[in-house]
Design a protein around this motif. Structure first.
Motif, short mmCIF file in Angstrom:
data_model
loop_
_atom_site.label_atom_id
_atom_site.label_comp_id
_atom_site.label_asym_id
_atom_site.label_seq_id
_atom_site.Cartn_x
_atom_site.Cartn_y
_atom_site.Cartn_z
N THR A 1 -2.44 8.30 1.09
CA THR A 1 -3.60 8.38 0.19
C THR A 1 -4.53 9.50 0.65
O THR A 1 -5.02 10.28 -0.18
CB THR A 1 -4.34 7.02 0.14
OG1 THR A 1 -3.37 6.00 -0.14
CG2 THR A 1 -5.40 6.99 -0.94
N GLU B 1 1.41 4.39 -3.96
CA GLU B 1 1.91 3.02 -4.03
C GLU B 1 3.19 2.94 -4.88
O GLU B 1 4.04 2.09 -4.64
CB GLU B 1 0.83 2.09 -4.61
CG GLU B 1 -0.16 1.54 -3.57
CD GLU B 1 -1.15 2.54 -3.02
OE1 GLU B 1 -1.24 3.66 -3.56
OE2 GLU B 1 -1.83 2.22 -2.04
N SER C 1 0.85 -1.19 0.00
CA SER C 1 0.00 0.00 0.00
C SER C 1 0.89 1.24 0.00
O SER C 1 2.11 1.14 0.16
CB SER C 1 -0.83 0.06 1.28
OG SER C 1 -1.79 -0.94 1.30
N ALA C 2 0.26 2.38 -0.07
CA ALA C 2 0.97 3.64 0.14
C ALA C 2 1.34 3.75 1.61
O ALA C 2 0.72 3.14 2.46
CB ALA C 2 0.06 4.79 -0.26
N PHE D 1 -3.60 -1.54 -5.31
CA PHE D 1 -4.64 -0.50 -5.43
C PHE D 1 -4.81 0.03 -6.85
O PHE D 1 -5.77 0.72 -7.13
CB PHE D 1 -4.26 0.60 -4.44
CG PHE D 1 -5.12 1.84 -4.35
CD1 PHE D 1 -6.49 1.75 -4.14
CD2 PHE D 1 -4.54 3.10 -4.39
CE1 PHE D 1 -7.25 2.90 -3.99
CE2 PHE D 1 -5.30 4.25 -4.25
CZ PHE D 1 -6.66 4.15 -4.05
N ARG E 1 -10.89 2.41 -1.91
CA ARG E 1 -10.10 2.43 -0.67
C ARG E 1 -9.89 1.01 -0.14
O ARG E 1 -10.80 0.19 -0.17
CB ARG E 1 -10.77 3.30 0.40
CG ARG E 1 -10.94 4.77 0.02
CD ARG E 1 -9.66 5.45 -0.44
NE ARG E 1 -8.54 5.38 0.46
CZ ARG E 1 -8.26 6.31 1.38
NH1 ARG E 1 -9.02 7.37 1.51
NH2 ARG E 1 -7.19 6.18 2.15
N GLY E 2 -8.68 0.77 0.30
CA GLY E 2 -8.35 -0.58 0.79
C GLY E 2 -8.09 -1.57 -0.32
O GLY E 2 -7.97 -2.77 -0.09
N GLY E 3 -7.97 -1.06 -1.56
CA GLY E 3 -7.89 -1.93 -2.74
C GLY E 3 -6.63 -2.77 -2.87
O GLY E 3 -6.61 -3.72 -3.66
N SER E 4 -5.61 -2.45 -2.09
CA SER E 4 -4.39 -3.27 -2.19
C SER E 4 -4.64 -4.72 -1.78
O SER E 4 -3.98 -5.63 -2.27
CB SER E 4 -3.28 -2.69 -1.31
OG SER E 4 -2.94 -1.41 -1.78
N1 ASP Z 1 -3.62 3.25 -0.33
C1 ASP Z 1 -4.97 2.86 -0.58
C2 ASP Z 1 -5.86 3.32 0.55
O1 ASP Z 1 -5.40 3.95 1.49
C3 ASP Z 1 -5.13 1.42 -0.86
C4 ASP Z 1 -4.78 0.50 0.29
O2 ASP Z 1 -4.08 0.91 1.19
O3 ASP Z 1 -5.20 -0.64 0.25
O4 ASP Z 1 -7.04 3.11 0.51
#
Ligand code: ASP
Ligand code: MG
Length: 408
Positions: free
Chosen positions: A47, A74, A41-42, A136, A150-153
């Motif tokens: 993000t 990322e 992720s970042a 992501f 969001r949370g796509g990683s």
């Molecule tokens: N960086 C993105 C987010 O904060 C993806 C992730 O972290 O999964 O949503």
């Protein structure tokens, strides 16, 4: 030789030191002789920082430019992690989503993965390198950069594991697994060794936000063994997997809850075909998601209709319903935005009677009034006043002895 996909979330790569710690962990696994693909992720907060920056520039930036911007988070992490790996003499190669060819549709900021080309990753793995992929992000058929929500990683990691037929996908995060319920509410909550995809979906959608829901759906569909574990402490975490018919599972695996619920009731609705769609149609058009729906048995040719929505949508939904009330000549609209939903989840309840009565008895003993009930094959949910949330969770945790490991 096994192939593993490791995913590290934002807090796990939040600082230079933490990225170095990730590099050490990855190097160790690589030295065991396994092939390792790492999705990152970042760095934590990045993000959000980028989204805030965009908002300063323009009130409603286009999805295309937003994705160009937020995908940079990322890209920073893959490069830094590869440098950290090179620094400890571990061969590694970074890829952005578009370099791998993670092909998505063109729904900017919430794109869905269509296809993954695993050739370029394989090439690098075969040369003995660790492959580091930006989570992501993907690319659509017109070469536009897209992101997966969001949370796509998490979803990137699972999708890569499916495409590469990995032995396991390990999600390293800041919690050490999936718990029977939120330990902040019930300190006796216990880490589960195993949970099924279906149960995890119910737990996730009900607020246990360990994984992006889509990643669990994906893992279930392609049968990717998915493990959630801590990047900071040792331990096996929780394995999310298919239902093993040979192992009898616990009756209840966990207790999920949703704090921000509201309910709306319209009474004295003429009981005729088409009424439900007249009530819920405008709500859907206003982009409000409806969860539980209950319609009463008709008396005197009219009926009552109750449903729940997210608390943020309460006023909007109520305004729509009031219009419908006038149109249908119904009696009145009432509502309550101080309710919560508490659910017990478990594949074991499929084959056992009496779960619901145990649940209701436990709540009644504490004087907790149940306002609505809904059930599915592996879940029973109740709506209660918000002041009872903590008490209800703890009482149910006790009633189903979730603090004890089931010995079968
Ligand atoms: N960086 C993105 C987010 O904060 C993806 C992730 O972290 O999964 O949503
Ligand atoms: Mg996450």
């Amino acid at each position: 030789m096994a192939l593993y996909v490791y995913k590290f979330g934002g807090t796990s790569v939040g600082t230079v030191e933490r990225i170095k710690a990730v590099a050490d962990k990855v190097k160790k696994a690589h030295e065991q002789g396994d092939q390792i693909v790492v999705v990152v992720s970042a760095m934590s907060g990045e993000t959000n920082r980028l989204i805030a920056l965009a908002k300063e520039m323009q009130n409603q930036p286009t999805g295309r430019e937003l994705d160009v911007l937020v995908s940079t988070g990322e890209q920073v992490t893959v490069a830094l992690l590869c440098m950290a790996l090179h620094d400890v003499d571990c061969p590694a190669w970074s890829f952005t989503g578009s370099q791998v060819k993670i092909l998505t549709d063109s729904a900017f900021t919430k794109a869905r993965i269509r296809n993954i080309d695993s050739d370029r990753m394989r090439e690098q793995l075969d040369q003995g390198r660790v492959v580091v992929v930006a989570g992501f992000q993907g690319v659509d058929e017109f070469d536009n950069i897209t992101t997966l929500g969001r949370g796509g990683s998490d979803t990137t990691a699972v999708a890569l594991a499916a495409a590469l037929k990995a032995d396991e996908c390990l999600i390293f995060t800041d919690v050490d697994g999936v718990y029977t319920t939120d330990p902040r509410i019930e300190p006796k909550a216990r880490r589960l060794n195993r949970i099924t995809f279906e149960e995890m979906l119910e737990m996730a959608s009900l607020g246990s936000k360990v994984l992006q829901i889509r990643s669990v759906e994906f893992a279930g569909k392609y049968n990717v063994a998915l493990r959630v574990l801590s990047s900071f402490t040792e331990g096996l975490g929780t394995l999310i997997t298919y239902e093993d018919t040979k192992v009898e599972s616990a009756l209840i695996s966990g207790i999920a809850f949703n704090r921000d619920e509201a309910k709306l009731t319209i009474t004295g609705v003429p009981d005729k075909p088409g009424v439900a769609s007249k009530i819920l149609g405008p709500i859907a058009e206003a982009n409000v998601e409806v969860d539980m729906i209950v319609q009463n048995i008709a008396e005197d040719e009219t009926t009552d209709f109750t449903f729940t929505v997210h608390r943020n949508d309460y006023l909007r939904a109520k305004a729509e319903l009031e219009k419908t009330c006038v149109e249908l000549g119904a009696r009145k609209v009432s509502g309550d935005d101080g309710i919560v939903k508490v659910s017990i989840v478990g594949v074991g309840m499929r084959s056992h009677a009496g779960i619901a009565s145990t649940m209701f008895k436990a709540l009644a003993k504490e004087g907790i009034n149940i306002r609505m009930i809904s059930t599915s094959e592996i879940k029973i949910s109740v709506v209660v006043d918000e002041k009872y949330l903590e008490l209800a969770v703890r009482v149910l945790h006790d009633a189903f002895k979730l603090d004890q490991e089931t010995k079968l």
